[in-house]
Enzyme design. Structure first.
Site, PDB file in Angstrom:
ATOM      1  N   CYS A 125     -42.679   0.591  16.205  1.00  0.00           N
ATOM      2  CA  CYS A 125     -43.352   0.191  15.341  1.00  0.00           C
ATOM      3  C   CYS A 125     -44.498  -1.058  15.848  1.00  0.00           C
ATOM      4  CB  CYS A 125     -42.438  -0.662  14.239  1.00  0.00           C
ATOM      5  SG  CYS A 125     -41.048  -1.937  14.959  1.00  0.00           S
ATOM      6  N   GLU A 126     -44.763  -1.869  15.236  1.00  0.00           N
ATOM      7  CA  GLU A 126     -45.852  -2.667  15.785  1.00  0.00           C
ATOM      8  C   GLU A 126     -45.274  -3.471  16.928  1.00  0.00           C
ATOM      9  OE1 GLU A 126     -49.017  -6.223  14.413  1.00  0.00           O
ATOM     10  OE2 GLU A 126     -47.404  -5.452  13.050  1.00  0.00           O
TER      11      GLU A 126
END
Length: 218
Positions: A125-126
């Site tokens: 994800c981020e």
């Protein structure tokens, strides 16, 4: 007799020895079905139960340097669509809901054409702090439920350490478009609210279904 006592002890031992305990007894560096070692070099990460790879390792794997053992690497980007659209690793799939992941990966599992080759899944994800690791665990949990232990459709799962932020910082040329849109971007507050609600609704429905199925078994 001694034999009867020994048999009772074995039966008792079997009942106490669940899957988790078996896994602890086995070599931690074996993949999920315990058939072989990991194809990619791993590093320590936030979650001790998951295997992490560095952005450098990811680029090496994606560039085909391990083609003799790896047939396909499926990169699962668990960020929300507006983040993905702002820049992502080339070839990555944007699957941010459990429902999407189940549909794409588990409804019709991706299998290697050759038994000597492997299909690897890499989640991120981020920052690979919560969403990526959570989805990685979800796939393993559902995969275990679908197969007779210790068989798995996807025995080899990885998490990209540092997530997209770290990858983009070092390998922006490997991203398309070559940009980075953070989850808390000022222009996408409404999108964030909408996608978070959608994700939590699905997770809530999923847990309710799990509880219902467990109750039926009682």
């Amino acid at each position: 007799s001694i034999q009867v006592s020994a048999e009772r002890h074995i039966q008792r031992s079997k009942s106490f020895c669940n899957h988790t305990e078996i896994e602890k007894l086995l070599d931690k560096e074996l993949i999920g079905d315990f058939t072989k070692s990991f194809a990619l070099s791993t590093v320590e990460g936030k979650h001790q139960d998951l295997k992490y790879i560095t952005p450098d390792m990811m680029v090496s794997a994606l560039s085909g340097q391990l083609h003799h053992v790896v047939e396909r690497i499926v990169v699962i980007d668990c960020r929300y669509p507006y983040e993905f659209e702002g820049g992502h690793i080339k070839g990555a799939l944007n699957l941010y809901q459990e429902e999407q992941v189940e549909e794409y990966l588990l409804r019709t599992p991706i299998t290697p054409l050759s038994p000597d080759h492997r299909v690897l899944l890499v989640f991120h994800c981020e920052f690979s702090s919560e969403r990526g690791p959570g989805m990685c665990r979800f796939v393993r949990r559902r995969d275990r439920a679908m197969n007779e232990y210790p068989n798995l459709h996807y025995p080899e799962l990885y998490v990209l350490k540092g997530g997209y932020q770290e990858f983009f910082r070092h390998f922006g040329m490997q991203c398309e478009p070559q940009g980075y849109r953070p989850m808390h971007h000022q222009d996408f507050k409404e999108d964030l609210r909408k996608f978070r609600l959608k994700s939590s609704t699905w997770a809530g429905e999923h847990s309710k279904r799990d509880q219902y199925s467990r109750l039926k078994k009682l």
